[in-house]
Scaffold this motif. Structure first.
Motif, PDB file in Angstrom:
ATOM      1  N   ARG A 194       0.836  -1.200   0.000  1.00  0.00           N
ATOM      2  CA  ARG A 194       0.000   0.000   0.000  1.00  0.00           C
ATOM      3  C   ARG A 194       0.870   1.248   0.000  1.00  0.00           C
ATOM      4  N   VAL A 195       0.234   2.357  -0.298  1.00  0.00           N
ATOM      5  CA  VAL A 195       0.921   3.645  -0.315  1.00  0.00           C
ATOM      6  C   VAL A 195       1.579   3.913   1.037  1.00  0.00           C
ATOM      7  N   GLY A 196       0.946   3.509   2.120  1.00  0.00           N
ATOM      8  CA  GLY A 196       1.525   3.707   3.448  1.00  0.00           C
ATOM      9  C   GLY A 196       2.874   3.036   3.609  1.00  0.00           C
ATOM     10  N   HIS A 197       3.045   1.862   2.987  1.00  0.00           N
ATOM     11  CA  HIS A 197       4.336   1.188   3.029  1.00  0.00           C
ATOM     12  C   HIS A 197       5.406   2.026   2.318  1.00  0.00           C
ATOM     13  N   LEU A 198       5.026   2.572   1.179  1.00  0.00           N
ATOM     14  CA  LEU A 198       5.967   3.398   0.419  1.00  0.00           C
ATOM     15  C   LEU A 198       6.279   4.696   1.152  1.00  0.00           C
ATOM     16  N   ASP A 199       5.255   5.310   1.756  1.00  0.00           N
ATOM     17  CA  ASP A 199       5.478   6.527   2.544  1.00  0.00           C
ATOM     18  C   ASP A 199       6.472   6.261   3.677  1.00  0.00           C
ATOM     19  N   ALA A 200       6.275   5.143   4.386  1.00  0.00           N
ATOM     20  CA  ALA A 200       7.166   4.798   5.496  1.00  0.00           C
ATOM     21  C   ALA A 200       8.589   4.554   4.990  1.00  0.00           C
ATOM     22  N   MET A 201       8.710   3.902   3.830  1.00  0.00           N
ATOM     23  CA  MET A 201      10.031   3.653   3.259  1.00  0.00           C
ATOM     24  C   MET A 201      10.732   4.972   2.929  1.00  0.00           C
ATOM     25  N   PHE A 202      10.024   5.882   2.256  1.00  0.00           N
ATOM     26  CA  PHE A 202      10.633   7.160   1.894  1.00  0.00           C
ATOM     27  C   PHE A 202      10.992   7.979   3.129  1.00  0.00           C
ATOM     28  N   GLU A 203      10.157   7.949   4.143  1.00  0.00           N
ATOM     29  CA  GLU A 203      10.462   8.653   5.398  1.00  0.00           C
ATOM     30  C   GLU A 203      11.750   8.097   6.024  1.00  0.00           C
ATOM     31  N   ALA A 204      11.882   6.775   6.036  1.00  0.00           N
ATOM     32  CA  ALA A 204      13.079   6.151   6.605  1.00  0.00           C
ATOM     33  C   ALA A 204      14.322   6.524   5.802  1.00  0.00           C
ATOM     34  N   ILE A 205      14.187   6.589   4.488  1.00  0.00           N
ATOM     35  CA  ILE A 205      15.320   6.975   3.637  1.00  0.00           C
ATOM     36  C   ILE A 205      15.717   8.416   3.922  1.00  0.00           C
ATOM     37  N   VAL A 206      14.742   9.305   4.033  1.00  0.00           N
ATOM     38  CA  VAL A 206      15.032  10.715   4.335  1.00  0.00           C
ATOM     39  C   VAL A 206      15.730  10.834   5.688  1.00  0.00           C
ATOM     40  N   GLU A 207      15.224  10.128   6.693  1.00  0.00           N
ATOM     41  CA  GLU A 207      15.846  10.178   8.025  1.00  0.00           C
ATOM     42  C   GLU A 207      17.284   9.657   7.983  1.00  0.00           C
ATOM     43  N   ARG A 208      17.500   8.582   7.254  1.00  0.00           N
ATOM     44  CA  ARG A 208      18.855   8.027   7.132  1.00  0.00           C
ATOM     45  C   ARG A 208      19.786   9.021   6.448  1.00  0.00           C
ATOM     46  N   ASN A 209      19.309   9.635   5.374  1.00  0.00           N
ATOM     47  CA  ASN A 209      20.130  10.612   4.659  1.00  0.00           C
ATOM     48  C   ASN A 209      20.440  11.831   5.528  1.00  0.00           C
ATOM     49  N   GLU A 210      19.468  12.254   6.327  1.00  0.00           N
ATOM     50  CA  GLU A 210      19.710  13.383   7.232  1.00  0.00           C
ATOM     51  C   GLU A 210      20.758  13.022   8.276  1.00  0.00           C
ATOM     52  N   LEU A 211      20.703  11.815   8.798  1.00  0.00           N
ATOM     53  CA  LEU A 211      21.691  11.362   9.776  1.00  0.00           C
ATOM     54  C   LEU A 211      23.085  11.296   9.152  1.00  0.00           C
ATOM     55  N   ILE A 212      23.164  10.796   7.946  1.00  0.00           N
ATOM     56  CA  ILE A 212      24.449  10.741   7.241  1.00  0.00           C
ATOM     57  C   ILE A 212      24.991  12.154   7.042  1.00  0.00           C
ATOM     58  N   ALA A 213      24.142  13.075   6.600  1.00  0.00           N
ATOM     59  CA  ALA A 213      24.575  14.456   6.369  1.00  0.00           C
ATOM     60  C   ALA A 213      25.032  15.107   7.667  1.00  0.00           C
ATOM     61  N   GLU A 214      24.359  14.798   8.757  1.00  0.00           N
ATOM     62  CA  GLU A 214      24.720  15.374  10.051  1.00  0.00           C
ATOM     63  C   GLU A 214      26.105  14.929  10.509  1.00  0.00           C
ATOM     64  N   TYR A 215      26.440  13.695  10.250  1.00  0.00           N
ATOM     65  CA  TYR A 215      27.714  13.149  10.719  1.00  0.00           C
ATOM     66  C   TYR A 215      28.817  13.179   9.674  1.00  0.00           C
TER      67      TYR A 215
END
Length: 97
Positions: A65-86
């Motif tokens: 479902r779209v919710g699965h994709l939304d959660a995946m994209f949110e997790a990717i964004v959070e991971r990328n933000e963490l990488i950028a921070e460090y």
């Protein structure tokens, strides 16, 4: 169409089974391996394994479902933000957003 399904069922095909997304990804990669360059295949494979599989692999294709994709994209964004921070230093040619 119904006759085609009947014929496949009689032949023992898994017509009505819904595979998990990891099997769908494997089929996709198998097709791409035959039709694209080695470098393009590696790019597809790395994206599937790094981004899609951790989030979607154990979901049945018919239940995706779209919710699965939304959660995946949110997790990717959070991971990328963490990488950028460090990230210790800026990489030339890449912006830090």
């Amino acid at each position: 169409m119904p006759e085609t399904v009947r014929r496949l069922v009689r032949a023992g095909s898994a017509v009505l089974e819904q595979p998990l997304m990891d099997a769908v990804f494997d089929e996709f990669l198998a097709r791409k391996k035959r039709t694209v360059s080695r470098n393009m295949y590696r790019s597809y494979e790395s994206h599937v394994r790094l981004y899609l599989c951790p989030h979607l692999a154990k979901i049945r294709r018919d239940r995706l479902r779209v919710g699965h994709l939304d959660a995946m994209f949110e997790a990717i964004v959070e991971r990328n933000e963490l990488i950028a921070e460090y990230r210790p230093v800026a990489i030339p040619g890449r912006s830090r957003q």
